[in-house]
Design an enzyme around this catalytic site. Sequence first.
Site, PDB file in Angstrom:
ATOM      1  N   ARG A 115       0.855  -1.190   0.000  1.00 44.16           N
ATOM      2  CA  ARG A 115       0.000   0.000   0.000  1.00 44.16           C
ATOM      3  C   ARG A 115       0.894   1.244   0.000  1.00 44.16           C
ATOM      4  NH1 ARG A 115      -3.568  -2.780  -1.490  1.00 44.16           N
ATOM      5  NH2 ARG A 115      -5.591  -3.172  -0.516  1.00 44.16           N
ATOM      6  N   HIS A 121      -1.181   0.247  -9.658  1.00 46.52           N
ATOM      7  CA  HIS A 121      -1.854  -0.689  -8.730  1.00 46.52           C
ATOM      8  C   HIS A 121      -2.397  -1.900  -9.500  1.00 46.52           C
ATOM      9  CE1 HIS A 121      -4.097  -0.964  -4.638  1.00 46.52           C
ATOM     10  NE2 HIS A 121      -3.879  -2.181  -5.128  1.00 46.52           N
TER      11      HIS A 121
HETATM   12  P1  NAP Z   1      -1.680 -11.760   4.961  1.00 41.15           P
HETATM   13  O1  NAP Z   1      -1.818 -13.177   4.502  1.00 41.15           O
HETATM   14  O2  NAP Z   1      -2.553 -11.281   6.060  1.00 41.15           O
HETATM   15  O3  NAP Z   1      -0.154 -11.575   5.375  1.00 41.15           O
HETATM   16  C1  NAP Z   1       0.291 -10.423   6.024  1.00 41.15           C
HETATM   17  C2  NAP Z   1       1.717 -10.652   6.513  1.00 41.15           C
HETATM   18  O4  NAP Z   1       2.192  -9.430   7.088  1.00 41.15           O
HETATM   19  C3  NAP Z   1       1.808 -11.719   7.613  1.00 41.15           C
HETATM   20  O5  NAP Z   1       2.987 -12.466   7.465  1.00 41.15           O
HETATM   21  C4  NAP Z   1       1.868 -10.876   8.893  1.00 41.15           C
HETATM   22  O6  NAP Z   1       2.540 -11.485   9.982  1.00 41.15           O
HETATM   23  C5  NAP Z   1       2.666  -9.685   8.407  1.00 41.15           C
HETATM   24  N1  NAP Z   1       2.442  -8.531   9.288  1.00 41.15           N
HETATM   25  C6  NAP Z   1       1.293  -7.865   9.511  1.00 41.15           C
HETATM   26  N2  NAP Z   1       1.479  -6.883  10.431  1.00 41.15           N
HETATM   27  C7  NAP Z   1       2.775  -6.963  10.786  1.00 41.15           C
HETATM   28  C8  NAP Z   1       3.566  -6.244  11.710  1.00 41.15           C
HETATM   29  N3  NAP Z   1       3.065  -5.243  12.452  1.00 41.15           N
HETATM   30  N4  NAP Z   1       4.856  -6.580  11.837  1.00 41.15           N
HETATM   31  C9  NAP Z   1       5.371  -7.592  11.103  1.00 41.15           C
HETATM   32  N5  NAP Z   1       4.678  -8.320  10.211  1.00 41.15           N
HETATM   33  C10 NAP Z   1       3.388  -8.005  10.055  1.00 41.15           C
HETATM   34  O7  NAP Z   1      -1.880 -10.760   3.739  1.00 41.15           O
HETATM   35  P2  NAP Z   1      -1.690 -11.051   2.179  1.00 41.15           P
HETATM   36  O8  NAP Z   1      -2.870 -11.739   1.622  1.00 41.15           O
HETATM   37  O9  NAP Z   1      -0.357 -11.665   1.967  1.00 41.15           O
HETATM   38  O10 NAP Z   1      -1.722  -9.553   1.596  1.00 41.15           O
HETATM   39  C11 NAP Z   1      -0.784  -8.591   2.006  1.00 41.15           C
HETATM   40  C12 NAP Z   1      -1.140  -7.224   1.454  1.00 41.15           C
HETATM   41  O11 NAP Z   1      -0.857  -7.145   0.068  1.00 41.15           O
HETATM   42  C13 NAP Z   1      -2.607  -6.835   1.522  1.00 41.15           C
HETATM   43  O12 NAP Z   1      -2.971  -6.406   2.810  1.00 41.15           O
HETATM   44  C14 NAP Z   1      -2.696  -5.702   0.513  1.00 41.15           C
HETATM   45  O13 NAP Z   1      -2.479  -4.456   1.131  1.00 41.15           O
HETATM   46  C15 NAP Z   1      -1.548  -6.001  -0.452  1.00 41.15           C
HETATM   47  N6  NAP Z   1      -2.047  -6.306  -1.801  1.00 41.15           N
HETATM   48  C16 NAP Z   1      -1.676  -5.521  -2.836  1.00 41.15           C
HETATM   49  C17 NAP Z   1      -2.107  -5.807  -4.124  1.00 41.15           C
HETATM   50  C18 NAP Z   1      -1.651  -5.026  -5.306  1.00 41.15           C
HETATM   51  O14 NAP Z   1      -2.164  -5.215  -6.413  1.00 41.15           O
HETATM   52  N7  NAP Z   1      -0.673  -4.143  -5.171  1.00 41.15           N
HETATM   53  C19 NAP Z   1      -2.950  -6.916  -4.340  1.00 41.15           C
HETATM   54  C20 NAP Z   1      -3.310  -7.704  -3.249  1.00 41.15           C
HETATM   55  C21 NAP Z   1      -2.850  -7.392  -1.976  1.00 41.15           C
HETATM   56  P3  NAP Z   1       1.958 -12.836  10.670  1.00 41.15           P
HETATM   57  O15 NAP Z   1       2.163 -13.914   9.628  1.00 41.15           O
HETATM   58  O16 NAP Z   1       2.794 -13.027  11.863  1.00 41.15           O
HETATM   59  O17 NAP Z   1       0.509 -12.556  10.932  1.00 41.15           O
HETATM   60  C1  GLV Z   2      -5.587  -5.094  -3.795  1.00 41.27           C
HETATM   61  O1  GLV Z   2      -4.850  -4.179  -3.644  1.00 41.27           O
HETATM   62  C2  GLV Z   2      -6.019  -5.977  -2.758  1.00 41.27           C
HETATM   63  O2  GLV Z   2      -5.821  -5.664  -1.580  1.00 41.27           O
HETATM   64  O3  GLV Z   2      -6.574  -7.031  -3.095  1.00 41.27           O
END
Ligand code: NAP
Ligand code: GLV
Length: 317
Positions: free
Chosen positions: A232, A280
């Site tokens: 983000r 994005h």
């Molecule tokens: P997720 O499965 O919830 O994984 C989040 C990771 O971040 C986990 O390993 C978590 O640790 C870690 N984390 C969260 N807060 C933390 C902190 N304070 N300190 C250290 N580590 C922390 O999420 P995801 O599905 O992988 O998605 C991640 C993000 O990608 C989304 O929230 C979104 O913002 C972004 N995204 C972007 C796009 C794009 O097109 N650019 C698309 C989709 C998603 P734990 O494992 O210990 O809980």
């Molecule tokens: C896109 O940015 C998502 O969070 O799925």
Amino acid sequence: MRILFYSPDDEPEAWIAALAKLLPEARVDIWRDGEGTPAPDAQPAAQHADYALLWRPSAAVLAACRGVKAIFNLGAGVDAVFKAGVPPPAPLVRLDDAGMGVQMAEYVSYALLRYFRRFDEYQLQAASQQWHFLEPYRKSDFTVGILGLGVLGLQVAAAVRQFGFPLRAWSRSKKDVAGIECFAGTAELDAFLSGTRVLVCVLPLTAETANILNRRNLSRLPHGAYLINVARGGHVAEPDLLALIRSGQIAGATLDVFRNEPLPAQHPFWQEPRITITPHMAAQTLVDESIAQIVAKIGAIERGESIAGIVDYTKGY
Ligand code: NAP
Ligand code: GLV
């Protein structure tokens, strides 16, 4: 069964068609108006809904979902739901991969290889018709560090590992993953950063992670490090990154997300040759995959089974 659909970013037709295929018995009500300006008939529809499928809901949309069994977020990140300023009135379920992991892995692999093979510099040279061979980098000097080892971070890690880059990752809770040097919590952040040459951010945006890509933390990376942010825009302290790019501390940044999207035309990032900007698109929400996942979860809820992807409000992700 009644379902409320709201997204200010999508035409609803493709979503409705995908729902009709997998859940033909559902009646879908569309909240069509912009944020904060509900259509006259939208609120009663919301009040009768069993489930809501929402993206970037306003406070009005969220508040009207009181009574639904679950709110499905049409994306992985739920920061925009919390930004609405009212607590979600029902369990909030985020997308769990749904075809985004492979896209993230492709995007990060491309950006990483571009830096490692110095294509970014060759591209700048070619713009002024320069033919110069540049010393190849060594993989042993190109440790990739992933901030966030969740659903998407793990798939990025698996892709990067195939190319043989040394790999480390940082998360909130400590992990034990073969082939990845794992760090956790603020106490281990500096150690993680100091050995990272290419920093990849795949964190959720929360109160704890906002501005994490700031001068202090980016200065812990070795001089000439690279940044790939696919999480983000709120993770980046933009003036800090700009100063560090200009000083050479950060040799290049590939940014997919920004505080203000679309990135305004006058934004200084556009003028920096060492900043690569994409709109994005790193991992797009895929309608069919997302609806298949949501419909499967609705089925599980109706049968009284537990589901994955429920957001923990205290953690914010
Ligand atoms: P997720 O499965 O919830 O994984 C989040 C990771 O971040 C986990 O390993 C978590 O640790 C870690 N984390 C969260 N807060 C933390 C902190 N304070 N300190 C250290 N580590 C922390 O999420 P995801 O599905 O992988 O998605 C991640 C993000 O990608 C989304 O929230 C979104 O913002 C972004 N995204 C972007 C796009 C794009 O097109 N650019 C698309 C989709 C998603 P734990 O494992 O210990 O809980
Ligand atoms: C896109 O940015 C998502 O969070 O799925």
